[in-house]
Design a protein around this motif. Structure first.
Motif, PDB file in Angstrom:
ATOM      1  N   ALA A   1      24.928 -54.526  51.469  1.00  0.00           N
ATOM      2  CA  ALA A   1      23.732 -55.361  51.560  1.00  0.00           C
ATOM      3  C   ALA A   1      22.510 -54.468  51.756  1.00  0.00           C
ATOM      4  CB  ALA A   1      23.837 -56.345  52.738  1.00  0.00           C
ATOM      5  N   VAL A   2      21.345 -55.074  51.664  1.00  0.00           N
ATOM      6  CA  VAL A   2      20.121 -54.422  52.116  1.00  0.00           C
ATOM      7  C   VAL A   2      19.968 -54.756  53.599  1.00  0.00           C
ATOM      8  CG1 VAL A   2      17.631 -54.212  51.882  1.00  0.00           C
ATOM      9  CG2 VAL A   2      19.062 -54.579  49.847  1.00  0.00           C
ATOM     10  N   TYR A   3      19.827 -53.736  54.401  1.00  0.00           N
ATOM     11  CA  TYR A   3      19.694 -53.905  55.844  1.00  0.00           C
ATOM     12  C   TYR A   3      18.225 -53.785  56.236  1.00  0.00           C
ATOM     13  CZ  TYR A   3      24.728 -53.842  56.498  1.00  0.00           C
ATOM     14  OH  TYR A   3      26.068 -54.165  56.467  1.00  0.00           O
ATOM     15  N   TYR A   4      17.760 -54.785  56.982  1.00  0.00           N
ATOM     16  CA  TYR A   4      16.368 -54.844  57.399  1.00  0.00           C
ATOM     17  C   TYR A   4      16.267 -54.728  58.914  1.00  0.00           C
ATOM     18  CZ  TYR A   4      15.467 -56.741  52.737  1.00  0.00           C
ATOM     19  OH  TYR A   4      15.381 -56.925  51.390  1.00  0.00           O
ATOM     20  N   CYS A   5      15.302 -53.969  59.359  1.00  0.00           N
ATOM     21  CA  CYS A   5      15.009 -53.836  60.774  1.00  0.00           C
ATOM     22  C   CYS A   5      13.907 -54.825  61.148  1.00  0.00           C
ATOM     23  CB  CYS A   5      14.559 -52.412  61.066  1.00  0.00           C
ATOM     24  SG  CYS A   5      14.060 -52.083  62.764  1.00  0.00           S
TER      25      CYS A   5
ATOM     26  N   LEU B   1      22.218 -46.187  60.876  1.00  0.00           N
ATOM     27  CA  LEU B   1      20.870 -46.564  60.495  1.00  0.00           C
ATOM     28  C   LEU B   1      19.927 -46.344  61.670  1.00  0.00           C
ATOM     29  CD1 LEU B   1      21.510 -49.948  58.630  1.00  0.00           C
ATOM     30  CD2 LEU B   1      21.612 -47.616  57.735  1.00  0.00           C
ATOM     31  N   SER B   2      18.698 -45.937  61.344  1.00  0.00           N
ATOM     32  CA  SER B   2      17.663 -45.761  62.355  1.00  0.00           C
ATOM     33  C   SER B   2      16.425 -46.529  61.934  1.00  0.00           C
ATOM     34  CB  SER B   2      17.294 -44.284  62.513  1.00  0.00           C
ATOM     35  OG  SER B   2      18.399 -43.513  62.904  1.00  0.00           O
ATOM     36  N   CYS B   3      15.687 -46.998  62.908  1.00  0.00           N
ATOM     37  CA  CYS B   3      14.446 -47.720  62.637  1.00  0.00           C
ATOM     38  C   CYS B   3      13.458 -47.363  63.735  1.00  0.00           C
ATOM     39  CB  CYS B   3      14.693 -49.215  62.588  1.00  0.00           C
ATOM     40  SG  CYS B   3      13.193 -50.216  62.466  1.00  0.00           S
ATOM     41  N   ALA B   4      12.359 -46.735  63.343  1.00  0.00           N
ATOM     42  CA  ALA B   4      11.347 -46.309  64.303  1.00  0.00           C
ATOM     43  C   ALA B   4      10.092 -47.151  64.162  1.00  0.00           C
ATOM     44  CB  ALA B   4      11.012 -44.840  64.092  1.00  0.00           C
ATOM     45  N   ALA B   5       9.588 -47.630  65.289  1.00  0.00           N
ATOM     46  CA  ALA B   5       8.361 -48.415  65.311  1.00  0.00           C
ATOM     47  C   ALA B   5       7.192 -47.526  65.688  1.00  0.00           C
ATOM     48  CB  ALA B   5       8.492 -49.561  66.315  1.00  0.00           C
TER      49      ALA B   5
ATOM     50  N   GLU C   1      12.621 -47.296  58.318  1.00  0.00           N
ATOM     51  CA  GLU C   1      14.078 -47.288  58.377  1.00  0.00           C
ATOM     52  C   GLU C   1      14.637 -46.074  57.639  1.00  0.00           C
ATOM     53  OE1 GLU C   1      14.197 -52.156  57.942  1.00  0.00           O
ATOM     54  OE2 GLU C   1      14.207 -50.789  56.233  1.00  0.00           O
ATOM     55  N   SER C   2      15.806 -45.638  58.054  1.00  0.00           N
ATOM     56  CA  SER C   2      16.481 -44.547  57.364  1.00  0.00           C
ATOM     57  C   SER C   2      17.974 -44.638  57.637  1.00  0.00           C
ATOM     58  CB  SER C   2      15.943 -43.194  57.834  1.00  0.00           C
ATOM     59  OG  SER C   2      16.158 -43.019  59.225  1.00  0.00           O
ATOM     60  N   GLY C   3      18.753 -43.947  56.807  1.00  0.00           N
ATOM     61  CA  GLY C   3      20.175 -43.832  57.057  1.00  0.00           C
ATOM     62  C   GLY C   3      21.089 -44.590  56.116  1.00  0.00           C
TER      63      GLY C   3
END
Length: 121
Positions: A93-97, A20-24, A6-8
């Motif tokens: 908050a803490v954001y989770y992918c 926010l970005s999330c790469a798998a 995750e980033s952003g």
């Protein structure tokens, strides 16, 4: 094994925006994604769904962020994005992918490490 990066996240003033970005990524076989989503957890509160999207583009967005947050997915890059506009202090908050799908015949359901979003003046 599928991992999410995750980033952003960061600090932003009320009314501001963040993306926010999330790469798998996976070791070995390329993961097939069924869906990805963003959840958040504020201090002292339970983790809650923010938005989720299927690989086909169907979305589900929480009422609390509808009209302000937009979720999108780039399946070619195995990446999900959360564009957050008109941010409010209560979005802190803490954001989770999260991502779910299959690697070959093996299903997976994994979480990212979380990224902090703080909305404050």
């Amino acid at each position: 094994q599928v991992q999410l990066v995750e980033s952003g996240g960061g600090l932003v003033q009320p009314g501001g925006s963040l993306r926010l970005s999330c790469a798998a990524s996976g070791t070995g076989s390329i993961p097939s994604i069924a869906g990805m989503g963003w959840y958040r957890q504020a201090p002292g509160k339970q983790r809650e769904l923010v938005a989720q999207i299927s690989s086909g583009g169907d979305t589900n967005v929480a009422d609390s962020v509808k009209g302000r947050f937009t979720i999108s997915i780039d399946t070619a890059k195995s990446t999900v994005y959360l564009q957050m506009n008109s941010l409010k202090p209560e979005d802190t908050a803490v954001y989770y992918c999260n991502a779910a799908g299959r690697v070959g015949a093996q299903p997976y359901d994994v979480w990212g490490q979380g990224t902090q979003v703080t909305v404050s003046s």
